[in-house]
Design an enzyme around this catalytic site. Structure first.
Site, PDB file in Angstrom:
ATOM      1  N   LYS A  65       0.250  -0.993   0.000  1.00 16.50           N
ATOM      2  CA  LYS A  65       0.205   0.720  -0.090  1.00 16.50           C
ATOM      3  C   LYS A  65       1.099   1.535  -0.267  1.00 16.50           C
ATOM      4  O   LYS A  65       0.173   2.116   0.504  1.00 16.50           O
ATOM      5  CB  LYS A  65      -1.088  -0.350   1.266  1.00 16.50           C
ATOM      6  N   GLY A  67       1.941   3.008  -2.695  1.00 21.89           N
ATOM      7  CA  GLY A  67       2.293   3.004  -4.422  1.00 21.89           C
ATOM      8  C   GLY A  67       2.838   2.238  -5.241  1.00 21.89           C
ATOM      9  O   GLY A  67       3.740   2.527  -6.601  1.00 21.89           O
ATOM     10  N   THR A  68       2.782   0.041  -4.880  1.00 21.02           N
ATOM     11  CA  THR A  68       3.258  -0.946  -6.037  1.00 21.02           C
ATOM     12  C   THR A  68       3.380  -0.642  -7.246  1.00 21.02           C
ATOM     13  O   THR A  68       3.360  -0.277  -8.326  1.00 21.02           O
ATOM     14  CB  THR A  68       3.292  -2.030  -4.927  1.00 21.02           C
ATOM     15  N   TRP A  70       1.597   1.756  -8.714  1.00 22.41           N
ATOM     16  CA  TRP A  70       1.956   2.857  -9.537  1.00 22.41           C
ATOM     17  C   TRP A  70       3.558   3.271 -10.308  1.00 22.41           C
ATOM     18  O   TRP A  70       3.521   2.810 -11.614  1.00 22.41           O
ATOM     19  CB  TRP A  70       1.746   4.609  -8.910  1.00 22.41           C
ATOM     20  N   HIS A 126       6.836  -7.787  -1.578  1.00 21.61           N
ATOM     21  CA  HIS A 126       7.018  -7.290  -0.808  1.00 21.61           C
ATOM     22  C   HIS A 126       7.706  -7.786   0.429  1.00 21.61           C
ATOM     23  O   HIS A 126       8.016  -7.244   1.441  1.00 21.61           O
ATOM     24  CB  HIS A 126       5.372  -7.717  -0.689  1.00 21.61           C
ATOM     25  N   ARG A 148       5.857   5.599   2.048  1.00 21.64           N
ATOM     26  CA  ARG A 148       4.814   6.540   1.982  1.00 21.64           C
ATOM     27  C   ARG A 148       4.845   6.826   2.782  1.00 21.64           C
ATOM     28  O   ARG A 148       4.762   5.876   3.907  1.00 21.64           O
ATOM     29  CB  ARG A 148       3.629   5.697   1.081  1.00 21.64           C
ATOM     30  N   TYR A 214       6.578   8.473  -1.571  1.00 22.47           N
ATOM     31  CA  TYR A 214       5.279   8.491  -2.905  1.00 22.47           C
ATOM     32  C   TYR A 214       5.055   9.601  -3.047  1.00 22.47           C
ATOM     33  O   TYR A 214       4.527  10.655  -3.980  1.00 22.47           O
ATOM     34  CB  TYR A 214       4.458   6.762  -2.530  1.00 22.47           C
ATOM     35  N   ARG A 284      -8.152   3.366  -5.405  1.00 23.68           N
ATOM     36  CA  ARG A 284      -9.004   3.466  -4.336  1.00 23.68           C
ATOM     37  C   ARG A 284      -9.018   5.200  -4.377  1.00 23.68           C
ATOM     38  O   ARG A 284      -9.622   5.831  -5.369  1.00 23.68           O
ATOM     39  CB  ARG A 284      -8.725   3.131  -2.742  1.00 23.68           C
ATOM     40  N   LYS A 285      -8.456   5.939  -3.777  1.00 27.92           N
ATOM     41  CA  LYS A 285      -8.437   7.424  -3.660  1.00 27.92           C
ATOM     42  C   LYS A 285      -7.156   8.233  -4.402  1.00 27.92           C
ATOM     43  O   LYS A 285      -7.453   9.497  -5.169  1.00 27.92           O
ATOM     44  CB  LYS A 285      -8.681   7.913  -2.362  1.00 27.92           C
TER      45      LYS A 285
HETATM   46  P1  PAP Z   1      -0.184  -2.728  -3.504  1.00 31.11           P
HETATM   47  O1  PAP Z   1       0.572  -2.803  -2.413  1.00 31.11           O
HETATM   48  O2  PAP Z   1      -1.610  -4.432  -3.205  1.00 31.11           O
HETATM   49  O3  PAP Z   1       0.055  -3.158  -4.560  1.00 31.11           O
HETATM   50  P2  PAP Z   1       0.066  -0.626  -3.205  1.00 31.11           P
HETATM   51  O4  PAP Z   1      -0.467  -0.146  -5.287  1.00 31.11           O
HETATM   52  O5  PAP Z   1       1.308  -0.069  -3.245  1.00 31.11           O
HETATM   53  O6  PAP Z   1      -0.771  -1.253  -3.522  1.00 31.11           O
HETATM   54  O7  PAP Z   1      -0.492   0.789  -2.786  1.00 31.11           O
HETATM   55  C1  PAP Z   1      -2.122   1.346  -3.185  1.00 31.11           C
HETATM   56  C2  PAP Z   1      -2.360   2.813  -3.083  1.00 31.11           C
HETATM   57  O8  PAP Z   1      -1.494   3.714  -4.588  1.00 31.11           O
HETATM   58  C3  PAP Z   1      -3.875   3.266  -2.975  1.00 31.11           C
HETATM   59  O9  PAP Z   1      -4.139   4.402  -2.113  1.00 31.11           O
HETATM   60  P3  PAP Z   1      -4.813   4.566  -1.321  1.00 31.11           P
HETATM   61  O10 PAP Z   1      -5.450   3.868  -0.794  1.00 31.11           O
HETATM   62  O11 PAP Z   1      -4.678   5.345  -0.366  1.00 31.11           O
HETATM   63  O12 PAP Z   1      -5.741   5.006  -2.167  1.00 31.11           O
HETATM   64  C4  PAP Z   1      -4.098   3.751  -4.474  1.00 31.11           C
HETATM   65  O13 PAP Z   1      -5.460   4.467  -4.699  1.00 31.11           O
HETATM   66  C5  PAP Z   1      -2.608   4.268  -5.033  1.00 31.11           C
HETATM   67  N1  PAP Z   1      -2.385   4.260  -6.483  1.00 31.11           N
HETATM   68  C6  PAP Z   1      -2.478   3.234  -7.057  1.00 31.11           C
HETATM   69  N2  PAP Z   1      -2.430   3.670  -8.368  1.00 31.11           N
HETATM   70  C7  PAP Z   1      -1.946   4.747  -8.505  1.00 31.11           C
HETATM   71  C8  PAP Z   1      -1.287   5.350  -9.223  1.00 31.11           C
HETATM   72  N3  PAP Z   1      -1.236   5.322 -10.368  1.00 31.11           N
HETATM   73  N4  PAP Z   1      -1.068   6.794  -8.606  1.00 31.11           N
HETATM   74  C9  PAP Z   1      -1.402   7.094  -7.868  1.00 31.11           C
HETATM   75  N5  PAP Z   1      -1.445   6.245  -6.717  1.00 31.11           N
HETATM   76  C10 PAP Z   1      -2.050   5.018  -6.970  1.00 31.11           C
END
Ligand code: PAP
Length: 319
Positions: A65, A67-68, A70, A126, A148, A214, A284-285
Site C-alpha cells: 500500500k 505505491g507499488t 504506480w 513485498h 509512503r 510516494y 482507491r483514492k
Molecule cells: P499493493 O501493495 O496492494 O500493490 P499499492 O499499489 O502499493 O498496493 O498501494 C495502493 C495505493 O496506491 C492506493 O492508495 P489509497 O488506498 O490511499 O487510495 C491506491 O489508490 C494508490 N494508487 C494506485 N495506483 C496509483 C497511481 N497510478 N498513482 C498514484 N497512486 C496510485
C-alpha cells in the site's frame, strides 16, 4: 499472539496471529522477524531456497500500500517503451500487477520468462530486505524501493484488507486495525523495520537501491520518472524527452487514467486465490492526507512518537 514453535532455525513460523478486527478471517505468520499473510508464506520460503537473481534484474520492492501499483506501471512502461507506445501498451488492457511478476507467487512464471524472447527484467516483492533470497542481495541487480507516509499506508491497508474475497468485513473497527499496525502486526510488518532494512542496505551498498517517496513522486513526477529510468538502465534520450515520451508515460500511468480503464474497474487479480482481489481495490483514492478522516488526536500522537523513536537519526520521515 500464539507461540507455535521456538527453535530459531525451524522452517515453521515462530508465531501466528489471527486478526480479530477482520472477524478472524486473516491469519498472519511470523517468521524471520516479520509477519506474512499465510497464503504468501510458502512462496516466500520457496523463493528464498530456489530463486536465482540475474545481474540484469530490476526488483520493485515495497511495503504493501505504499505505491507499488504506480511504480510497477511506470517501470513497465519505461522498460517496454520501444515495443509499445501509449496507445498499444499492455497496461491499457492488463492490471499493472499482472504485467510484473510477484516473487512470492510467480516463481515459475519468472523462470519461464527468462527463456522467452519477450523477457523483460522486472520482478516485484513485498519481502523485507532481510528476507530476500540471498542471490538478490549478492548479485548486481537493481532494487527500487517506494515508501509512503505511514498514516496513509495504515488507512489504505485498512480498506484493502477489509475487502479481500475471504475477509469482506463491513465497518471493521479502524481503532483495532490501527492498534495492531502500531504493534507491528501487519502484512510484511512492522512497516518501520521494512523500510529501515532497505535504508540500511542502501547505505551499505548505495548504488544498488533507489529510494522513491510516494508523496515526492506526486509533487514532481517528471524528475522522479527520469531518475527511475536512469537508475534501472533505460534513460530517456533528449529526442525522446522532446518528443513527449516522458509525459506520455506519466499520463498512461496516472491514477486517473489507470483507474478508469475497463480492466482496472472490473475483474479479479489472481481469481483462483483465496485472497483474490478485485482489480478496482488497487485504485482507491490516491489522496495524500486521507488519514485525517480516520485518525484521532491520540492516534496521531502515538504514531508520531513511535516514528520519532524508530527513525531518529535516519533522515527518513514517515509522518
Ligand atoms: P499493493 O501493495 O496492494 O500493490 P499499492 O499499489 O502499493 O498496493 O498501494 C495502493 C495505493 O496506491 C492506493 O492508495 P489509497 O488506498 O490511499 O487510495 C491506491 O489508490 C494508490 N494508487 C494506485 N495506483 C496509483 C497511481 N497510478 N498513482 C498514484 N497512486 C496510485
Amino acid at each position: 499472539m500464539e507461540p507455535i514453535a521456538t527453535m530459531e532455525n525451524t522452517l515453521e513460523p515462530v508465531a501466528q496471529h489471527t486478526c480479530s478486527w477482520l472477524n478472524n478471517s486473516m491469519k498472519l505468520l511470523n517468521y524471520q522477524g516479520f509477519w506474512n499473510i499465510e497464503d504468501f508464506h510458502e512462496g516466500a520460503l520457496l523463493a528464498q531456497k530456489t530463486f536465482m537473481a540475474q545481474s540484469s534484474d530490476v526488483f520493485i520492492c515495497s511495503y504493501p500500500k505504499t505505491g507499488t501499483t504506480w511504480l510497477k506501471a511506470l517501470a513497465f512502461a519505461i522498460i517496454t517503451r520501444e515495443k509499445f507506445d501509449e496507445s498499444s501498451s499492455p497496461l491499457l488492457t492488463t492490471l499493472p500487477h499482472d504485467c510484473v511478476p510477484y516473487l512470492e507467487k510467480d516463481l515459475k512464471k519468472i523462470e519461464e520468462n527468462r527463456n522467452n524472447s519477450k523477457h523483460f527484467p522486472l520482478v516485484s516483492t513485498h519481502l523485507p530486505y532481510t528476507a530476500l533470497p540471498r542471490s538478490i542481495v549478492s548479485s548486481n541487480c537493481k532494487i527500487v524501493y517506494i515508501y509512503r507516509n505511514i498514516k496513509d499506508v495504515i488507512v489504505s491497508y485498512y480498506h484493502f484488507v477489509t475487502k479481500l474475497s475471504n475477509t469482506r468485513v463491513v465497518d471493521a473497527p479502524f481503532e483495532e486495525a490501527f492498534n495492531e499496525f502500531y504493534r507491528g502486526i501487519s502484512w510484511c510488518g512492522p512497516y518501520w523495520d521494512h523500510i529501515l532494512g532497505y535504508w540500511q542496505a542502501s547505505h551499505d551498498d548505495g548504488h544498488k537501491i533507489l529510494f522513491l517517496k510516494y508523496e515526492d513522486m506526486k509533487k514532481d513526477i517528471a524528475s522522479n520518472v527520469k531518475r527511475l529510468a536512469e537508475f534501472i538502465g533505460y534513460p530517456f534520450s533528449n529526442e525522446e524527452e522532446n518528443a513527449g515520451v516522458i509525459d506520455n508515460i506519466i499520463k498512461l500511468c496516472s491514477f486517473e487514467n489507470l483507474r478508469n480503464l475497463e480492466v482496472n474497474k472490473s475483474g479479479y487479480h489472481r481469481p483462483d486465490d483465496p485472497y483474490r482481489v478485485e482489480n478496482q481495490l488497487y485504485f482507491r483514492k490516491a489522496k495524500d492526507g486521507d488519514w485525517k478522516e480516520y485518525f484521532t488526536d491520540e492516534m496521531i500522537e502515538k504514531i508520531d512518537k513511535l516514528m520519532d523513536e524508530k527513525l531518529s537519526g535516519t533522515g527518513l520521515v514517515l509522518k
